[in-house]
Scaffold this active site. Structure first.
Site, short mmCIF file in Angstrom:
data_model
loop_
_atom_site.label_atom_id
_atom_site.label_comp_id
_atom_site.label_asym_id
_atom_site.label_seq_id
_atom_site.Cartn_x
_atom_site.Cartn_y
_atom_site.Cartn_z
N HIS A 96 0.81 -1.23 0.00
CA HIS A 96 0.00 0.00 0.00
C HIS A 96 0.85 1.28 0.00
O HIS A 96 0.30 2.38 -0.01
CB HIS A 96 -0.94 0.01 1.22
CG HIS A 96 -1.99 -1.06 1.19
ND1 HIS A 96 -2.83 -1.25 0.11
CD2 HIS A 96 -2.33 -2.02 2.10
CE1 HIS A 96 -3.65 -2.27 0.36
NE2 HIS A 96 -3.36 -2.76 1.55
N TYR A 155 -4.29 -12.52 8.09
CA TYR A 155 -4.43 -12.12 9.50
C TYR A 155 -5.02 -13.19 10.41
O TYR A 155 -5.17 -12.96 11.61
CB TYR A 155 -5.24 -10.81 9.57
CG TYR A 155 -4.56 -9.76 8.72
CD1 TYR A 155 -3.45 -9.07 9.21
CD2 TYR A 155 -4.94 -9.54 7.40
CE1 TYR A 155 -2.76 -8.17 8.42
CE2 TYR A 155 -4.27 -8.64 6.60
CZ TYR A 155 -3.18 -7.96 7.11
OH TYR A 155 -2.49 -7.09 6.32
ZN LIG Z 1 -4.68 -7.29 2.33
#
Ligand SMILES: [Zn+2]
Length: 345
Positions: free
Chosen positions: A164, A322
């Site tokens: 990102h 995650y």
């Molecule tokens: Zn992601």
């Protein structure tokens, strides 16, 4: 099994929290993620390679020195300023419209400086953040070294993630764009173009913007449709596509068949490259708390096979994922699929 690169320093970043809609929520991008992946790789018989320190030259090919300088000193300056937050967090943002496009002044206040470099409030900086982010770059660059020296595949087991991050802005739980740095370094070592295929559940907006308008680095991203309300919200649409950039946004709730069809399209797009970087997020998996795509472990293995069949020298860089119970097995499945694809073309 594929050789994987590791650095203990990647564990030094403890974000503790994210500030989301103004509320401090528990962090999900945890050191335990990398520990879990490493455990699964070792159990599967993968060979560990210790990361080697690299100078800043490959890093500065990709990022502005001002961003790098900020990240290097942000925590020390913040923690010396007796502020009421135990993490660096922006509160005012230097958008170009604010200054009519003129260079914004570097603020005198330490607490205003993050707004020059951050684009969200989720991505906190604390003790060890710089050391871990910089170690993740070394992990990615060591994986490039392994592939440039003749191994067909190497996996960079790194965190914090990076896809990102743009040239001068950090966000999305990312600080330095490990995937982009690996692609840039690979381009200097092997015949190009280099293709980046990003199969993280979220659009690789930083990577896309870094290589916009270039034909020597091709970028493809398979991700949940930002138009359905998902991060990074402002980017990741098919309208951004051109000859060197392919976004494949997918509706929430799609499963293996549609996801793998998109991975296949990304692979076909990458086929004209001389080398490949895979931005491997396993957060598209069913059960991951951060995305609504419902991909199975078998789906990840098949994605590995599809990309492996390209037969390109390949560096795999860890991005999101995650669910601590499944993150390791999902990475192992993908890497096993990559090896199967290569050997059974
Ligand atoms: Zn992601």
């Amino acid at each position: 099994m594929v050789p994987f690169v590791w650095s203990d320093d990647c564990l030094r970043h403890e974000p503790a929290a994210e500030v989301w809609v103004g509320v401090r929520t528990p962090a999900t991008e945890l050191p335990a993620r990398a520990v879990a992946i490493r455990g699964s790789l070792l159990a599967a018989g993968a060979r560990e390679v210790t990361a080697v320190a690299h100078d800043d030259s490959a890093l500065l090919e990709v990022h502005d020195p001002e961003l790098v300088g900020f990240l290097r000193t942000a925590w020390d300056e913040w923690s010396a300023s007796s502020l009421p937050s135990d993490r660096v967090v922006p509160y005012v943002f230097a958008r170009p419209e604010l200054t009519g496009g003129r260079e914004p002044t570097t603020p005198a206040a330490v607490w205003a400086r993050p707004g020059l470099f951050a684009y969200d409030t989720m991505t906190l900086i604390g003790p060890g953040t710089w050391e871990a982010a910089r170690a993740a770059v070394d992990v990615a660059l060591t994986a490039v070294d392994v592939v440039a020296s003749g191994e067909p595949l190497a996996y960079a087991c790194c965190r914090p993630p990076g896809h990102h991050v743009t040239r001068s802005l950090y966000g999305g739980s990312c600080y330095l764009n490990n995937t982009a740095i690996a692609a840039s370094a690979l381009l200097a070592r092997l015949d190009g173009p280099v293709a980046i295929v990003d199969i993280d559940a979220h659009h690789g907006n930083g990577t896309q913007e870094l290589f916009l308008g270039r034909d020597d680095v091709l970028t493809a991203s398979v991700h949940v449709d930002p138009g359905a309300g998902w991060f990074p919200h402002f980017l990741g649409f098919a309208a951004e596509n051109d000859e060197a950039n392919l976004n494949l946004p997918l509706a929430p709730g799609i499963r293996d068949v549609a996801w793998l069809a998109a991975v296949q399209r990304a692979a076909e797009f990458a086929a004209r490259a001389g080398a490949l970087v895979i931005a491997l997020g396993v957060d598209a998996a069913a059960g991951d708390p951060e995305s609504p795509l419902e991909v199975t472990a078998g789906g990840y293995r098949e994605a590995g096979r599809i990309l492996g069949r390209l037969g390109l020298p390949t560096v795999v860089v860890q991005e999101g994922g995650y669910d601590l119970a499944t993150i390791g097995p999902l990475v192992v499945e993908t890497l096993a699929g990559l090896e199967e694809g290569r050997t059974r073309r």
